[in-house]
Design a protein around this motif. Structure first.
Motif, short mmCIF file in Angstrom:
data_model
loop_
_atom_site.label_atom_id
_atom_site.label_comp_id
_atom_site.label_asym_id
_atom_site.label_seq_id
_atom_site.Cartn_x
_atom_site.Cartn_y
_atom_site.Cartn_z
N LEU A 328 -4.65 -23.07 -18.75
CA LEU A 328 -5.65 -23.59 -17.99
C LEU A 328 -7.07 -22.57 -17.93
O LEU A 328 -6.75 -21.45 -17.76
N GLU A 329 -8.23 -23.02 -17.80
CA GLU A 329 -9.21 -22.56 -17.67
C GLU A 329 -9.06 -21.77 -16.37
O GLU A 329 -8.70 -22.36 -15.42
N ASP A 330 -9.68 -20.72 -16.02
CA ASP A 330 -9.72 -20.09 -14.72
C ASP A 330 -11.15 -20.45 -14.22
O ASP A 330 -12.04 -19.58 -14.39
N ILE A 331 -11.01 -21.48 -13.60
CA ILE A 331 -12.38 -21.96 -13.33
C ILE A 331 -13.04 -21.07 -11.88
O ILE A 331 -14.07 -21.14 -11.61
N GLU A 332 -11.92 -20.39 -11.33
CA GLU A 332 -12.46 -19.49 -10.20
C GLU A 332 -13.44 -18.55 -10.72
O GLU A 332 -14.38 -17.83 -9.82
N ASN A 333 -13.43 -18.18 -12.11
CA ASN A 333 -14.08 -17.22 -12.60
C ASN A 333 -15.15 -17.60 -13.72
O ASN A 333 -15.79 -16.89 -14.32
N ILE A 334 -15.56 -18.96 -13.44
CA ILE A 334 -16.17 -19.81 -14.31
C ILE A 334 -17.74 -18.97 -14.40
O ILE A 334 -18.49 -19.01 -15.37
N PHE A 335 -18.30 -18.31 -13.27
CA PHE A 335 -19.68 -17.68 -13.33
C PHE A 335 -19.59 -16.46 -13.84
O PHE A 335 -20.53 -15.57 -13.70
N TYR A 336 -18.27 -15.64 -13.65
CA TYR A 336 -18.37 -14.30 -13.86
C TYR A 336 -18.16 -13.96 -15.44
O TYR A 336 -17.11 -14.45 -15.87
N ASN A 337 -18.74 -12.89 -15.77
CA ASN A 337 -18.23 -12.40 -17.27
C ASN A 337 -18.62 -10.62 -16.93
O ASN A 337 -19.26 -10.22 -16.19
N ASP A 338 -17.57 -10.14 -17.67
CA ASP A 338 -17.56 -8.63 -17.64
C ASP A 338 -18.74 -7.87 -17.93
O ASP A 338 -19.10 -6.83 -17.17
N ASP A 339 -19.57 -8.53 -18.61
CA ASP A 339 -20.82 -7.82 -18.98
C ASP A 339 -21.79 -7.65 -17.86
O ASP A 339 -22.61 -6.67 -17.68
N ASP A 340 -21.62 -8.65 -16.98
CA ASP A 340 -22.47 -8.52 -15.79
C ASP A 340 -22.14 -7.37 -15.09
O ASP A 340 -22.94 -6.49 -14.31
N ASP A 341 -20.86 -6.88 -14.92
CA ASP A 341 -20.46 -5.71 -14.09
C ASP A 341 -20.93 -4.50 -14.82
O ASP A 341 -21.69 -3.65 -13.85
N GLU A 342 -20.91 -4.62 -16.07
CA GLU A 342 -21.56 -3.31 -16.98
C GLU A 342 -22.84 -3.14 -16.35
O GLU A 342 -23.57 -2.05 -16.29
N LEU A 343 -23.72 -4.15 -16.32
CA LEU A 343 -25.12 -4.30 -16.23
C LEU A 343 -25.26 -3.75 -14.63
O LEU A 343 -26.20 -2.72 -14.49
N GLU A 344 -24.86 -4.25 -13.80
CA GLU A 344 -24.86 -3.74 -12.51
C GLU A 344 -24.51 -2.39 -12.38
O GLU A 344 -25.40 -1.62 -11.81
N ASN A 345 -23.52 -1.80 -13.06
CA ASN A 345 -23.10 -0.48 -12.72
C ASN A 345 -24.42 0.51 -13.59
O ASN A 345 -24.62 1.40 -12.68
N LYS A 346 -24.90 -0.01 -14.73
CA LYS A 346 -25.98 0.71 -15.19
C LYS A 346 -27.41 0.73 -14.52
O LYS A 346 -27.75 2.02 -14.24
N ASN A 347 -27.56 -0.59 -13.58
CA ASN A 347 -28.52 -0.27 -12.61
C ASN A 347 -28.69 0.43 -11.53
O ASN A 347 -29.71 0.67 -10.99
N MET A 348 -27.47 0.77 -11.30
CA MET A 348 -27.17 1.33 -10.06
C MET A 348 -27.64 2.98 -9.85
O MET A 348 -27.59 3.72 -10.86
#
Ligand SMILES: [Mn+2]
Length: 348
Positions: A328-348
């Motif tokens: 099954l699709e993991d719908i709890e994480n439907i808006f989340y993708n790993d790249d976002d984390d990286e981006l956030e970390n870079k901006n910090m």
């Protein structure tokens, strides 16, 4: 499409046409039958004699929600001795026509216009487009032939689409569905009134019937299956019609964690009409097929004659097989993708 051109030519040269849709008709069935009649009439050569076009539907009564569709439309009147052409709409098989399957079988020159993946190509010419609804398919066919499509026809097409897709929320919708809807909304048609009519217009009886159905709700297979049932007595108590049962099964599939929703309606002793809904990639058409029915990936149904306990056994087995087939699709994480984390970390 060679067979489409042949069908169009057949329609053009036929003087007497019968259109048959399925028994206990839903909005798509009625809208596609009436829209087809109007399309043929409105695209007829002005100087030629008007064609005789009769619509047939095997139904003791039309459900309350669909009465507005058929207002002023003559049904089941055979106005000619012999038809040149018989067209079925929204019927996946011959038996869906109920008693009018006899009329259909009497003629050789037949066309089957439908959108069910389980359609068994029972006519001489078969136009089965895997669209959200027969109405959507009809619109696309009419457009492909550069036919005039009136506002009246558009209202019917729009109604067939929104009702067959539960207001565009079902997996059967495609880019084309949205294109058709966009074109229709672009016209001067009060689509909001159509939405209100079909989706904010339930009878009080239906609300009471929903209450009964929810009372019967049970969860099976680690809460992945929601099961509800209704009986003829429930309908009588609520003064509800069969049409009022439509959509109740959706309340099961709307529940978090439920992948299959079932509504079994006991019609007579040992006779059940069973609606299925699926989500998360579960194909309920496969389940319905095992049970002798059919439909679409997320929306399907079957008729069962036999004991409830037997039906439940067979059905649950088919459901569990289908559930076991899927990751099954993991719908709890439907808006989340790993790249976002990286981006956030870079901006910090
Ligand atoms: Mn349909």
């Amino acid at each position: 499409m060679k067979s489409l051109l042949k069908c169009v030519a057949d329609i053009k040269k036929s003087k007497n046409i019968a259109i048959i849709t399925h028994t206990t008709p839903d909005a798509d069935a009625l809208c596609s039958a009436i829209a087809l009649k109007k399309l043929i009439r409105q695209n007829q050569n002005e100087n030629s004699e008007p064609k005789q076009i009769d619509i047939f539907v095997d139904a003791d009564e039309i459900g309350e929600r669909n009465l507005a569709i058929v207002k002023g439309i003559e049904l089941n009147v055979q106005n000619c001795e012999n038809y040149d052409l018989v067209i079925s709409v929204d019927c996946a098989s011959l038996s869906r026509m109920g008693k009018y399957s006899e009329l259909f079988q009497k003629y050789d020159n037949t066309i089957n216009i439908d959108h069910h993946t389980t359609n068994d190509n029972f006519a001489k010419n078969n136009i089965v487009l895997i669209t959200s609804s027969t109405c959507e398919g009809l619109y696309l066919l009419a457009k492909s032939q550069n036919a005039k499509i009136s506002d009246d026809v558009c209202k019917l097409i729009y109604s067939g689409i929104i009702t067959d897709t539960n207001n565009l929320t079902q997996g059967t919708i495609t880019v084309n569905t949205h294109k058709v809807i966009a074109e229709i909304i672009g016209r001067k048609i009060n689509v909001e009134a159509l939405n209100d009519y079909f989706f904010k217009n339930n009878t009080k009886n239906k609300a009471f019937l929903l209450k009964q159905a929810l009372d019967s709700l049970t969860f099976i297979a680690g809460d992945r299956i929601a099961f509800m049932k209704l009986t003829k007595q429930d309908l009588a108590e609520c003064e509800a019609t069969f049409d009022d049962t439509l959509g109740i099964v959706n309340h099961g599939i709307e529940i978090k964690g439920v992948d299959i929703a079932i509504l079994a309606i006991k019609q007579e002793d040992n006779s059940y009409y069973v609606s299925l809904r699926g989500k998360n990639g579960i194909n309920v058409a496969n389940i319905a097929k095992t049970m002798g029915g059919g439909g679409h990936e997320t929306v399907a149904a079957f008729q069962y004659n036999g004991l409830l306990a037997d039906m439940k056994d067979q059905l649950l087995k088919a459901c569990k097989d289908e559930l076991a087939n899927h990751t099954l699709e993991d719908i709890e994480n439907i808006f989340y993708n790993d790249d976002d984390d990286e981006l956030e970390n870079k901006n910090m």
